[in-house]
Scaffold this active site. Structure first.
Site, PDB file in Angstrom:
ATOM      1  N   SER A   5       0.856  -1.185   0.000  1.00 17.24           N
ATOM      2  CA  SER A   5       0.000   0.000   0.000  1.00 17.24           C
ATOM      3  C   SER A   5       0.894   1.238   0.000  1.00 17.24           C
ATOM      4  CB  SER A   5      -0.850   0.004   1.266  1.00 17.24           C
ATOM      5  OG  SER A   5      -1.363   1.291   1.519  1.00 17.24           O
ATOM      6  N   SER A   6       0.360   2.346  -0.520  1.00 17.39           N
ATOM      7  CA  SER A   6       1.167   3.570  -0.512  1.00 17.39           C
ATOM      8  C   SER A   6       1.346   4.126   0.905  1.00 17.39           C
ATOM      9  CB  SER A   6       0.533   4.628  -1.417  1.00 17.39           C
ATOM     10  OG  SER A   6      -0.766   4.931  -0.985  1.00 17.39           O
ATOM     11  N   CYS A   7       0.551   3.638   1.874  1.00 14.92           N
ATOM     12  CA  CYS A   7       0.687   4.165   3.243  1.00 14.92           C
ATOM     13  C   CYS A   7       1.897   3.583   3.976  1.00 14.92           C
ATOM     14  CB  CYS A   7      -0.585   3.952   4.047  1.00 14.92           C
ATOM     15  SG  CYS A   7      -0.861   2.237   4.445  1.00 14.92           S
ATOM     16  N   TYR A  48      -1.661  -0.785  10.240  1.00 15.59           N
ATOM     17  CA  TYR A  48      -1.820  -1.422   8.926  1.00 15.59           C
ATOM     18  C   TYR A  48      -0.529  -1.314   8.128  1.00 15.59           C
ATOM     19  CZ  TYR A  48      -3.555  -1.941   4.122  1.00 15.59           C
ATOM     20  OH  TYR A  48      -3.737  -2.333   2.820  1.00 15.59           O
ATOM     21  N   LYS A  79       1.985  -4.217   6.546  1.00 18.28           N
ATOM     22  CA  LYS A  79       2.332  -4.263   5.117  1.00 18.28           C
ATOM     23  C   LYS A  79       3.854  -4.189   4.915  1.00 18.28           C
ATOM     24  CE  LYS A  79      -1.512  -4.918   3.027  1.00 18.28           C
ATOM     25  NZ  LYS A  79      -1.636  -6.163   2.243  1.00 18.28           N
ATOM     26  N   HIS A 128     -13.228   3.837   2.212  1.00 21.73           N
ATOM     27  CA  HIS A 128     -12.323   4.894   1.775  1.00 21.73           C
ATOM     28  C   HIS A 128     -13.147   6.064   1.215  1.00 21.73           C
ATOM     29  CE1 HIS A 128      -9.282   1.620   1.862  1.00 21.73           C
ATOM     30  NE2 HIS A 128      -8.543   2.604   2.323  1.00 21.73           N
TER      31      HIS A 128
HETATM   32  P1  GDP Z   1      -6.385   7.604   3.589  1.00 23.38           P
HETATM   33  O1  GDP Z   1      -5.906   7.864   2.183  1.00 23.38           O
HETATM   34  O2  GDP Z   1      -5.690   6.490   4.264  1.00 23.38           O
HETATM   35  O3  GDP Z   1      -6.364   8.867   4.411  1.00 23.38           O
HETATM   36  O4  GDP Z   1      -7.888   7.058   3.475  1.00 23.38           O
HETATM   37  P2  GDP Z   1      -9.353   7.627   3.118  1.00 23.38           P
HETATM   38  O5  GDP Z   1      -9.667   7.272   1.710  1.00 23.38           O
HETATM   39  O6  GDP Z   1     -10.268   7.084   4.173  1.00 23.38           O
HETATM   40  O7  GDP Z   1      -9.318   9.211   3.283  1.00 23.38           O
HETATM   41  C1  GDP Z   1      -8.707  10.061   2.362  1.00 23.38           C
HETATM   42  C2  GDP Z   1      -9.006  11.506   2.694  1.00 23.38           C
HETATM   43  O8  GDP Z   1     -10.385  11.768   2.369  1.00 23.38           O
HETATM   44  C3  GDP Z   1      -8.821  11.883   4.175  1.00 23.38           C
HETATM   45  O9  GDP Z   1      -8.273  13.182   4.233  1.00 23.38           O
HETATM   46  C4  GDP Z   1     -10.274  11.885   4.681  1.00 23.38           C
HETATM   47  O10 GDP Z   1     -10.451  12.725   5.825  1.00 23.38           O
HETATM   48  C5  GDP Z   1     -10.998  12.452   3.477  1.00 23.38           C
HETATM   49  N1  GDP Z   1     -12.460  12.213   3.460  1.00 23.38           N
HETATM   50  C6  GDP Z   1     -13.396  13.158   3.209  1.00 23.38           C
HETATM   51  N2  GDP Z   1     -14.639  12.666   3.351  1.00 23.38           N
HETATM   52  C7  GDP Z   1     -14.486  11.348   3.661  1.00 23.38           C
HETATM   53  C8  GDP Z   1     -15.427  10.317   3.940  1.00 23.38           C
HETATM   54  O11 GDP Z   1     -16.646  10.493   3.925  1.00 23.38           O
HETATM   55  N3  GDP Z   1     -14.907   9.073   4.206  1.00 23.38           N
HETATM   56  C9  GDP Z   1     -13.552   8.839   4.220  1.00 23.38           C
HETATM   57  N4  GDP Z   1     -13.093   7.596   4.471  1.00 23.38           N
HETATM   58  N5  GDP Z   1     -12.647   9.833   3.997  1.00 23.38           N
HETATM   59  C10 GDP Z   1     -13.104  11.060   3.728  1.00 23.38           C
END
Ligand code: GDP
Length: 312
Positions: free
Chosen positions: A107-109, A136, A140, A179
């Site tokens: 994963s990129s994280c 996580y 990974k 996500h």
């Molecule tokens: P990340 O890439 O590991 O941070 O995973 P996410 O896909 O959950 O979140 C990506 C970004 O989108 C973060 O800055 C979240 O705060 C933002 N975000 C905005 N609205 C939402 C939402 O409704 N759900 C999630 N999961 N993220 C959101």
């Protein structure tokens, strides 16, 4: 097709695994899959017995406990434990039964929170991680090190790829664990249907993310499997990112939502940016085909069909 080829896709019901099954199906590759009720990948004896019986020649390890920013921050023990166990079991059984090649999905994280952008593969283990998904990420990273160690000690060919943020049909649309893309599709769709005047987007809207359609990811995985060997990681991304605020605007347009977007600062932003450097992947001769807007249109259409069938 290689004679006696038999490919095990671990996690074939997930977003990535189901895309891999579609992609390998196009080439009529002989596949073996098991649902969780038939094979518990956390159980070492069951995994060994399965490999001994089925003798797959290649493995795509797409089984993983995954989730969005809130799920990762809320259930870190589940994320680190499941991912470590599944990886340990599958890699050991693959070595033990002489699997010729295995693709491990990271994963990129895994990269440090303040890695240079775009992030080259060499940034691994050069700084502290983003706290919201550290558990996580460490599972990974352990998987990457396991692949490297097995290759070194046993002469296996376990290849590690690092996908960027993925989306597409078959994603998890649960608002607490998903996500960002499936969450926004669902929120804007439901607000559009019920004519709700505002939709809440988590965080400040300023973090930047790169998104790849899962069918592009599956195609890239098959390409890497065929054109790359050994322990050097390969990032898989599209090479472009955008702020979450802009993404929200795009999803609203695709869904046809005309209300306002509000940002919920009580929710975490996570890492400020994670754009992958895809030079190595491009040098292997692979490029993405699905632009973000088209991928969103297809995913929204899929979601609407699925919700209708589900009676939601
Ligand atoms: P990340 O890439 O590991 O941070 O995973 P996410 O896909 O959950 O979140 C990506 C970004 O989108 C973060 O800055 C979240 O705060 C933002 N975000 C905005 N609205 C939402 C939402 O409704 N759900 C999630 N999961 N993220 C959101």
């Amino acid at each position: 097709m290689i004679v006696d080829q038999k490919v095990f896709v671990a996690g074939h019901r997930g977003l990535v695994g189901s895309a891999l099954v579609r992609r390998l199906g196009q080439d009529r590759v002989p596949l073996v899959t098991r649902v969780r009720a038939e094979l518990d990948l956390e159980d070492p004896a069951a995994v060994t017995a399965f490999f001994e019986r089925e003798r797959p020649s290649e493995v795509y390890l797409a089984a993983a406990r995954v989730g969005g920013i809130l799920a990762n921050a809320t259930y870190p023990a589940d994320f680190i434990r499941n991912n470590l166990l599944v990886t340990l079991n599958v890699l050991e059984a693959a070595r033990h039964t002489g699997v010729t090649k295995l693709l491990y999905l990271g994963s990129s994280c895994i990269y440090p929170k303040h890695a240079p952008q775009p992030i080259p593969e060499s940034a691994l283990l050069t700084g502290p991680l983003e706290p919201t998904n550290q558990a996580y990420a460490i599972a990974k990273i352990a998987g990457i090190e396991l692949c490297r160690s097995y290759n070194h000690q046993y002469g296996t060919n376990f290849v590690s790829v690092m996908p960027t943020n993925l989306y597409g049909p078959g994603d998890n649309f649960d608002l607490d664990t998903s996500h960002v893309i499936p969450a926004l599709i669902r929120k804007f769709h439901e607000a559009h249907e019920a004519t709700v005047p505002t939709v809440s987007v988590w965080g400040s809207g300023t973090p930047r993310r790169e998104f790849l359609h899962v069918d592009d990811l599956a195609d890239a995985c098959v390409h890497v499997m065929r054109h790359h060997d050994g322990s050097d990681l390969v990032n898989i991304g599209c090479g472009e990112d955008l702020p979450i605020g802009e993404l929200a605007q795009m999803v609203a347009e695709v869904v046809g939502y005309r209300g306002d977007i509000v940002f919920d600062a009580t929710k975490p932003d996570g890492t400020p940016r994670k754009l992958l450097d895809v030079t190595r992947l491009a040098a292997l001769g692979w490029q993405p085909r699905i632009p973000l807007r088209r991928g969103l249109e297809e995913t929204v259409a899929w979601y609407r069909r699925t919700v209708r069938v589900g009676g939601g």
